[in-house]
Design an enzyme around this catalytic site. Structure first.
Site, PDB file in Angstrom:
ATOM      1  N   TRP A  76      -1.164   9.141  -6.274  1.00 58.94           N
ATOM      2  CA  TRP A  76      -1.625   7.879  -6.865  1.00 58.94           C
ATOM      3  C   TRP A  76      -2.583   8.158  -8.024  1.00 58.94           C
ATOM      4  O   TRP A  76      -2.527   7.504  -9.070  1.00 58.94           O
ATOM      5  CB  TRP A  76      -2.342   7.022  -5.821  1.00 58.94           C
ATOM      6  CG  TRP A  76      -1.502   6.017  -5.106  1.00 58.94           C
ATOM      7  CD1 TRP A  76      -1.091   6.055  -3.804  1.00 58.94           C
ATOM      8  CD2 TRP A  76      -0.981   4.782  -5.639  1.00 58.94           C
ATOM      9  NE1 TRP A  76      -0.348   4.937  -3.505  1.00 58.94           N
ATOM     10  CE2 TRP A  76      -0.263   4.146  -4.608  1.00 58.94           C
ATOM     11  CE3 TRP A  76      -1.046   4.169  -6.887  1.00 58.94           C
ATOM     12  CZ2 TRP A  76       0.375   2.915  -4.786  1.00 58.94           C
ATOM     13  CZ3 TRP A  76      -0.405   2.957  -7.073  1.00 58.94           C
ATOM     14  CH2 TRP A  76       0.291   2.336  -6.036  1.00 58.94           C
ATOM     15  N   TRP A 113     -11.150 -10.039 -13.477  1.00 58.98           N
ATOM     16  CA  TRP A 113     -11.202  -8.706 -12.872  1.00 58.98           C
ATOM     17  C   TRP A 113     -11.951  -7.703 -13.736  1.00 58.98           C
ATOM     18  O   TRP A 113     -12.543  -6.741 -13.225  1.00 58.98           O
ATOM     19  CB  TRP A 113      -9.781  -8.183 -12.603  1.00 58.98           C
ATOM     20  CG  TRP A 113      -8.900  -8.060 -13.821  1.00 58.98           C
ATOM     21  CD1 TRP A 113      -8.063  -9.002 -14.337  1.00 58.98           C
ATOM     22  CD2 TRP A 113      -8.775  -6.911 -14.672  1.00 58.98           C
ATOM     23  NE1 TRP A 113      -7.420  -8.526 -15.450  1.00 58.98           N
ATOM     24  CE2 TRP A 113      -7.831  -7.238 -15.678  1.00 58.98           C
ATOM     25  CE3 TRP A 113      -9.352  -5.647 -14.681  1.00 58.98           C
ATOM     26  CZ2 TRP A 113      -7.462  -6.354 -16.690  1.00 58.98           C
ATOM     27  CZ3 TRP A 113      -8.990  -4.753 -15.684  1.00 58.98           C
ATOM     28  CH2 TRP A 113      -8.059  -5.107 -16.673  1.00 58.98           C
TER      29      TRP A 113
END
Length: 483
Positions: free
Chosen positions: A284, A368
């Protein structure tokens, strides 16, 4: 033509073992100098007590000591690397500067500037892959495209590694250590924190291991626990993670050594279900680094541009909600305990990073990017690619992100992952007398709430409806479900 002398510039690779640029310089050159620059273009914007600067300072001391044992020394400068590196290269009369790749947009601009200045002076700039196993366009789809979904990227990553495990081979330093430039006499002392303009943080009080030795101890501690990682990693009160993210950030460990070791554990059948899950987490990290490299617009913008049209809450009321989130006074204990952990230690458990991010975005309706910036300032392990990727995952605007209708319920997340309230009680001691059932939603307790803990600043069910409407303005409606 190989340089007779060279300079190795340490950046996100604060170690002396398995170091690609150092290995290459030692192979190519008769004399090798090493330098680290305390980058004022980064440091000047930081608070005067910053745990990351403490960590770097301690880690650099260990690098200097290790180089001294090998017969070399570490040069330390304080300034803008764009001028410090070419100036030092000229002072030493080296033919080339060696370093390891950095993939962030600002770092790429910095390196391009340094390379041009060196080239104009007749010197070379050589950079190598070190902080990842596969970089840039090394892992592509069968049609040669760039992946935007993790699972096929992971499968291709693993297939490529199986096809060429030599990419994990270590880069040895000791056989060529005699080429390290000896220290001057007298050797200058390393700069103190005060000389750099900083004061000690609480890093030592938190007992956070630093440097190469700290990374090694953490990894040795984690290996016997790796088989339980798949389940234990989600529970913040358990010792589940490796706690190596800070060391990944500053390169006090070798990712090749870690992957090689974990693959050996898996080959022996000793890693259980946890080892492949932990390896996937490392993948990831490389996935997000690849995404940032190919999509620099994600710095400040949504990976999916349509989501830039979302109308976030603004104005004084939104600012107060954001401040409540930052300060851990939302009235939702798991969220507030997580923010307390971040503010007090510079660390936040990965499950809680998802919970707190989702709460800010989908319960409070806050952009965000504001949360991303707050994490960037406070996380010890802040990494632009991973931080951006995580926040865009939570906001549903990123690659392979959670669907916009997937909205974490902060109460059920608390009940599921901190059922006994052990983590909450650690960071919110004012709630210690509540029962295991009561502690997840104190405002529902029939008796009087503790006077020093707030009620919820929003009601989750109401906020969830507003979020679905907000997203459906830019996206076709889909099914919805609380997690």
């Amino acid at each position: 033509m190989k340089p007779t002398s060279s300079l190795v510039w340490l950046r996100r690779d604060l170690r002396v073992f398995d170091h690609v640029a150092l290995h290459q310089a030692l192979q190519d050159s008769a004399v090798v100098h090493c330098v680290f620059v305390y980058d004022t273009t980064i440091l000047d914007a930081l608070p005067r007590r910053d745990r990351r600067v403490d960590f770097i300072h301690a880690s650099i001391a260990e690098v200097a000591a290790e180089l001294a044992e090998l017969g070399g020394h570490l040069i330390v400068r304080h300034g803008d690397p764009a001028t410090e590196i070419p100036a030092l290269a000229a002072e030493l009369g080296v033919g080339a500067v060696y370093c390891n790749h950095d993939y962030e947009p600002q770092a790429l601009e910095r390196d391009a500037t340094v390379a041009r200045t060196l080239r104009d002076a007749g010197r070379r700039f050589l950079s190598f892959k070190d902080q990842v196993i596969f970089e840039k366009s090394e892992v592509l789809s069968q049609t040669g495209g760039v992946f935007s979904v993790f699972t096929p990227y992971k499968n291709a990553w693993l297939k490529k590694l199986d096809a060429d495990p030599s990419v994990l081979a270590p880069y040895h330093i000791e056989p060529h250590a005699a080429r390290l430039a000896p220290p001057p006499s007298p050797a200058p002392a390393l700069p103190t924190l005060a000389e750099l303009g900083f004061e000690p943080s609480n890093l030592a009080e938190l007992n956070i291991p630093t440097g190469m030795s700290g990374a090694a101890r953490l990894f040795e501690d984690f290996l016997p626990r790796i088989a339980q990682y798949k389940d234990a990693r989600d529970f913040p009160a358990l010792k589940g993670p490796s706690y190596l993210s800070l060391h990944f950030r500053f390169g006090t460990l070798s990712v090749r050594h870690l992957v090689r070791t974990v693959r050996d554990v898996m080959a022996r059948g000793a890693g259980g279900e946890g080892a492949p899950v932990w390896l996937a987490e490392l993948i990831w990290r490389e996935f997000y680094a690849m995404i940032l490299f190919h999509n620099p617009h994600v710095v400040g913008g949504a990976f999916k541009p349509a989501y830039d049209a979302i109308q976030w809450e603004t104005g004084p009321e939104a600012d107060e909600l954001f401040a409540a989130w930052c300060e851990g006074r939302t009235g939702y204990p798991l969220v507030d305990a997580a923010m307390a952990q971040l503010n007090q230690t510079g660390y936040m458990h990965n499950r809680l990073r998802m919970v707190t991010a989702c709460f800010l975005i989908k319960d409070l309706g806050i952009d965000w990017r504001r949360g991303e910036a707050y994490f960037a300032l406070h996380l010890n392990d802040f990494d632009l690619a991973s931080n951006n990727g995580g926040w865009q995952w939570a906001s549903s605007s990123g690659c392979d992100a959670q669907p916009y209708f997937r909205i974490f319920n902060p109460i059920t997340q608390s009940q599921k992952f901190d059922a006994s309230g052990k983590f909450i009680r650690r960071y919110l001691p004012q709630l210690k007398d509540l029962s295991d059932k009561e502690i997840h939603a104190p405002w529902l307790v029939p008796r009087m709430l503790p006077l020093d803990y707030p009620g919820p600043i929003v009601m989750h069910d109401e906020a969830r409806k507003l979020t679905l409407e907000r997203y459906e303005m830019v996206k076709k409606p889909g099914p919805s479900a609380d997690q």
